[in-house]
Design an enzyme around this catalytic site. Structure first.
Site, PDB file in Angstrom:
ATOM      1  N   VAL A  20       0.836  -1.211   0.000  1.00  0.00           N
ATOM      2  CA  VAL A  20       0.000   0.000   0.000  1.00  0.00           C
ATOM      3  C   VAL A  20       0.867   1.255   0.000  1.00  0.00           C
ATOM      4  O   VAL A  20       0.693   2.158  -0.819  1.00  0.00           O
ATOM      5  CB  VAL A  20      -0.932  -0.018   1.242  1.00  0.00           C
ATOM      6  N   ASP A  39      10.207   3.592   6.917  1.00  0.00           N
ATOM      7  CA  ASP A  39       9.907   2.200   7.261  1.00  0.00           C
ATOM      8  C   ASP A  39      10.912   1.754   8.324  1.00  0.00           C
ATOM      9  O   ASP A  39      12.006   2.312   8.426  1.00  0.00           O
ATOM     10  CB  ASP A  39      10.029   1.311   6.016  1.00  0.00           C
ATOM     11  N   LYS A  44      14.744  -3.385   3.562  1.00  0.00           N
ATOM     12  CA  LYS A  44      13.847  -2.847   2.548  1.00  0.00           C
ATOM     13  C   LYS A  44      14.310  -1.449   2.127  1.00  0.00           C
ATOM     14  O   LYS A  44      14.373  -1.108   0.952  1.00  0.00           O
ATOM     15  CB  LYS A  44      12.434  -2.774   3.162  1.00  0.00           C
ATOM     16  N   THR A  93      -2.069  -4.499   9.651  1.00  0.00           N
ATOM     17  CA  THR A  93      -3.056  -4.735  10.721  1.00  0.00           C
ATOM     18  C   THR A  93      -3.511  -6.197  10.596  1.00  0.00           C
ATOM     19  O   THR A  93      -4.591  -6.468  10.080  1.00  0.00           O
ATOM     20  CB  THR A  93      -4.258  -3.769  10.593  1.00  0.00           C
ATOM     21  N   SER A 128      -6.255  -0.810   7.264  1.00  0.00           N
ATOM     22  CA  SER A 128      -7.630  -1.292   7.491  1.00  0.00           C
ATOM     23  C   SER A 128      -7.768  -1.645   8.970  1.00  0.00           C
ATOM     24  O   SER A 128      -6.883  -2.289   9.529  1.00  0.00           O
ATOM     25  CB  SER A 128      -7.896  -2.551   6.670  1.00  0.00           C
ATOM     26  N   CYS A 268      -5.988  -8.973   3.187  1.00  0.00           N
ATOM     27  CA  CYS A 268      -7.164  -8.148   3.513  1.00  0.00           C
ATOM     28  C   CYS A 268      -8.475  -8.935   3.579  1.00  0.00           C
ATOM     29  O   CYS A 268      -9.142  -8.916   4.609  1.00  0.00           O
ATOM     30  CB  CYS A 268      -7.326  -7.060   2.463  1.00  0.00           C
ATOM     31  N   ARG A 338       0.701 -14.151   0.797  1.00  0.00           N
ATOM     32  CA  ARG A 338       0.253 -14.033   2.197  1.00  0.00           C
ATOM     33  C   ARG A 338      -1.167 -14.569   2.338  1.00  0.00           C
ATOM     34  O   ARG A 338      -2.048 -14.199   1.581  1.00  0.00           O
ATOM     35  CB  ARG A 338       0.281 -12.562   2.636  1.00  0.00           C
TER      36      ARG A 338
HETATM   37  N1  LIG Z   1      -2.128  -5.148   0.330  1.00  0.00           N
HETATM   38  C1  LIG Z   1      -3.310  -4.736  -0.051  1.00  0.00           C
HETATM   39  O1  LIG Z   1      -3.791  -5.075  -1.122  1.00  0.00           O
HETATM   40  C2  LIG Z   1      -4.144  -3.798   0.819  1.00  0.00           C
HETATM   41  C3  LIG Z   1      -5.268  -3.178   0.250  1.00  0.00           C
HETATM   42  C4  LIG Z   1      -6.019  -2.305   1.043  1.00  0.00           C
HETATM   43  C5  LIG Z   1      -5.656  -2.092   2.370  1.00  0.00           C
HETATM   44  N2  LIG Z   1      -4.562  -2.731   2.904  1.00  0.00           N
HETATM   45  C6  LIG Z   1      -4.213  -2.433   4.295  1.00  0.00           C
HETATM   46  O2  LIG Z   1      -3.073  -1.562   4.294  1.00  0.00           O
HETATM   47  C7  LIG Z   1      -2.241  -1.838   5.422  1.00  0.00           C
HETATM   48  C8  LIG Z   1      -0.827  -2.146   4.964  1.00  0.00           C
HETATM   49  O3  LIG Z   1      -0.848  -3.315   4.171  1.00  0.00           O
HETATM   50  P1  LIG Z   1       0.357  -3.733   3.216  1.00  0.00           P
HETATM   51  O4  LIG Z   1      -0.165  -4.846   2.384  1.00  0.00           O
HETATM   52  O5  LIG Z   1       0.935  -2.543   2.546  1.00  0.00           O
HETATM   53  O6  LIG Z   1       1.413  -4.273   4.313  1.00  0.00           O
HETATM   54  P2  LIG Z   1       2.950  -4.668   4.061  1.00  0.00           P
HETATM   55  O7  LIG Z   1       3.266  -5.707   5.054  1.00  0.00           O
HETATM   56  O8  LIG Z   1       3.172  -4.938   2.611  1.00  0.00           O
HETATM   57  O9  LIG Z   1       3.754  -3.345   4.405  1.00  0.00           O
HETATM   58  C9  LIG Z   1       3.761  -2.753   5.650  1.00  0.00           C
HETATM   59  C10 LIG Z   1       5.086  -2.052   5.875  1.00  0.00           C
HETATM   60  O10 LIG Z   1       5.027  -1.403   7.145  1.00  0.00           O
HETATM   61  C11 LIG Z   1       6.306  -1.500   7.745  1.00  0.00           C
HETATM   62  N3  LIG Z   1       6.174  -1.270   9.188  1.00  0.00           N
HETATM   63  C12 LIG Z   1       5.702  -2.113  10.138  1.00  0.00           C
HETATM   64  N4  LIG Z   1       5.696  -1.510  11.336  1.00  0.00           N
HETATM   65  C13 LIG Z   1       6.169  -0.254  11.150  1.00  0.00           C
HETATM   66  C14 LIG Z   1       6.390   0.861  12.009  1.00  0.00           C
HETATM   67  N5  LIG Z   1       6.083   0.800  13.299  1.00  0.00           N
HETATM   68  N6  LIG Z   1       6.889   1.990  11.471  1.00  0.00           N
HETATM   69  C15 LIG Z   1       7.179   2.054  10.153  1.00  0.00           C
HETATM   70  N7  LIG Z   1       6.987   1.052   9.290  1.00  0.00           N
HETATM   71  C16 LIG Z   1       6.493  -0.096   9.780  1.00  0.00           C
HETATM   72  C17 LIG Z   1       6.788  -2.881   7.365  1.00  0.00           C
HETATM   73  O11 LIG Z   1       8.197  -2.988   7.485  1.00  0.00           O
HETATM   74  C18 LIG Z   1       6.300  -2.968   5.924  1.00  0.00           C
HETATM   75  O12 LIG Z   1       7.271  -2.508   5.000  1.00  0.00           O
HETATM   76  C19 LIG Z   1      -2.926  -2.981   6.178  1.00  0.00           C
HETATM   77  O13 LIG Z   1      -3.759  -2.441   7.166  1.00  0.00           O
HETATM   78  C20 LIG Z   1      -3.773  -3.634   5.111  1.00  0.00           C
HETATM   79  O14 LIG Z   1      -4.882  -4.314   5.664  1.00  0.00           O
HETATM   80  C21 LIG Z   1      -3.790  -3.559   2.145  1.00  0.00           C
END
Ligand SMILES: NC(=O)c1ccc[n+]([C@@H]2O[C@H](COP(=O)([O-])OP(=O)(O)OC[C@H]3O[C@@H](n4cnc5c(N)ncnc54)[C@H](O)[C@@H]3O)[C@@H](O)[C@H]2O)c1
Length: 438
Positions: A20, A39, A44, A93, A128, A268, A338
């Site tokens: 995201v 991050d 990364k 989340t 989310s 999700c 995932r």
């Molecule tokens: N992947 C999807 O398709 C999608 C779509 C809509 C919503 N979401 C929501 O978006 C959110 C993120 O999802 P994602 O798929 O991008 O996750 P992800 O795991 O791909 O990325 C999350 C990133 O956050 C970083 N991180 C973790 N803790 C941290 C902190 N305290 N400070 C800074 N960085 C930190 C991690 O190192 C990682 O790079 C979730 O809530 C998910 O439900 C995801």
């Protein structure tokens, strides 16, 4: 009117550079913003700093261009966030082992941000989550250092609606729902997001926006499970679910088509309904639809193993059978396994003694539920001829239909993408009970 640092205008800090956060960072960059990309994962950051993207929808050249423009910086230091007019949080989340929401990453990010929060800054949560998170969990954490939301800084919630792997829809084209903990917060987030997205939809409260996201994903979860139930029903009735769904989809109103598949995966869709269910339980309520959908989804791996076994040559069982799987990503054209249902299917086949291999053009290796790592096998004419069953789980665009059709002795297709196989070979499509040899 809340005062804010004018030097920070035009700078956005994105916290969490995953599936995201990274595309979101690129969207703000493309709109002329300076982007501080933050991050906690140093590896990364190191790769990103060299222009190497881990998100397939973000090409390396976009990152290299951003770095060269001097408007994109990568960091793990929260202090850098103070230099931004807007901070957007997109951290994971997930679910805790007991199935309850795990807000650990989100609350950690807020704890780190709180001491460096700048006057007039806008903080937007995009992860989310269940209704009440922004107002009841995030707001008090951000206020621990004496600043007040709506008075000293702005706090908003805007659910991410990105569709990974969708090559026809840019992130800016997906209407952006926004909400704030006060009217001023709502106005602020709407005015910033109007500069980066084609359409902005304000909602009355952060709780409403949080629930909207869970509704969208629960709707998909329930409908995909429902259509899988219909697929299993059609098999019993000797009917072809795919033909029936296509016909229903010609209705110009009142019907949205969902298609059968091996089950629901990803970060999700299987997770968000459980956030809603957990929140409902806090008030003594429950969604029976979510419960039923979960039961159907959980049943899919065992059902598929049973069906494969039924169609193996007489006298053979899954035990010892060579099963080659095409596609283990949770959906087509993405490199993300995932919560993929493929993992549960592989686990179930292995538990029954099958010799399981997989091929996925996007994933060179995967981690199985028991923690072991499986490397990708080859997908060649010889590999197909050696396999007792070619199981299609994910329909990537690259799926070599002809190769599969010409060299497999038995194809079990959960996606209805293999139309025919060579004479003497067997093709079974999930949901198609109309075939005479079933
Ligand atoms: N992947 C999807 O398709 C999608 C779509 C809509 C919503 N979401 C929501 O978006 C959110 C993120 O999802 P994602 O798929 O991008 O996750 P992800 O795991 O791909 O990325 C999350 C990133 O956050 C970083 N991180 C973790 N803790 C941290 C902190 N305290 N400070 C800074 N960085 C930190 C991690 O190192 C990682 O790079 C979730 O809530 C998910 O439900 C995801």
């Amino acid at each position: 009117m809340i005062a804010y640092n004018q030097d920070a205008a035009g700078t956005v800090c994105i916290v969490g550079l995953g599936f995201v956060g990274l595309p979101l960072a690129m969207n703000f960059l493309a709109r002329g913003y300076r982007v501080i990309a933050l991050d906690t994962d140093k590896r990364k950051l190191e790769a990103l700093g060299k222009g190497s993207s881990h998100v397939q929808d973000v090409p390396d050249r976009q990152i290299l261009g951003g770095i060269a423009s001097g408007r994109l910086a990568f960091t793990d230091r929260y202090a850098m966030a103070s230099a931004a007019e807007t901070v957007i949080i997109c951290v994971p989340t997930p679910l805790a082992p007991d199935g309850a929401p795990d807000l650990g990453y989100l609350l950690d990010a807020c704890r780190s941000l709180s001491p460096v929060l700048a006057d007039g800054q806008l903080v937007v949560i995009e992860s989310s989550t269940y209704p009440g998170t922004t107002a009841e969990q995030v707001k008090p954490l951000l206020e621990t250092n004496g600043k007040r939301a709506g008075t000293d800084f702005f706090l908003a919630y805007s659910p991410e609606r990105i569709d990974p792997g969708n090559r026809s829809l840019g992130i800016h084209q997906i209407p952006k729902v926004v909400s704030g903990v006060t009217d001023a917060c709502l106005e602020r987030v709407a005015s910033v997001y109007r500069t980066a997205f084609d359409s902005v939809i304000p909602l009355s409260s952060t709780e409403a926006a949080e629930t909207m996201k869970l509704l969208e994903n629960s709707y998909r979860f329930i409908n995909i499970s429902f259509v899988n139930e219909i697929a299993m029903l059609c098999e019993r009735l000797g009917l072809n679910a795919w033909e029936i769904i296509e016909a229903a989809a010609t209705k110009p109103y009142g019907f949205s088509a969902f298609y059968p598949g091996p089950g629901i995966g990803g970060h999700c869709i299987p997770v968000d309904p459980l956030y809603l269910q957990w929140k409902a339980a806090q008030s003594g309520a429950a969604s029976r639809f979510i419960e039923a959908a979960q039961q159907i989804n959980r049943r899919m791996p065992a059902y598929l193993v049973q069906e494969i076994e039924k169609h193996l040559p007489a006298g053979t069982t899954v035990d010892g059978a060579r099963i080659l799987i095409y596609g283990v990503a949770y959906k087509q054209n993405i490199a993300d396994a995932r919560e993929s249902t493929a993992m549960a299917i592989m686990e179930a086949l292995l538990a029954r003694g099958a010799d399981v291999r997989y091929y996925d053009p996007y994933l060179a290796s995967v981690q199985l539920p028991d923690g072991s790592v499986m490397a990708r096998s080859e997908l060649s004419a010889a590999a197909l001829e050696e396999a007792d069953c070619l199981l299609v789980l994910t329909h990537h665009d690259e799926l070599p239909v002809r190769l599969i059709a010409e060299h497999s002795s038995f194809v079990y297709d959960t996606r209805n993408v293999v139309a025919a196989v060579r004479p003497g070979a067997k093709l079974v499509t999930l949901g198609n009970g109309a075939r005479k040899d079933r």
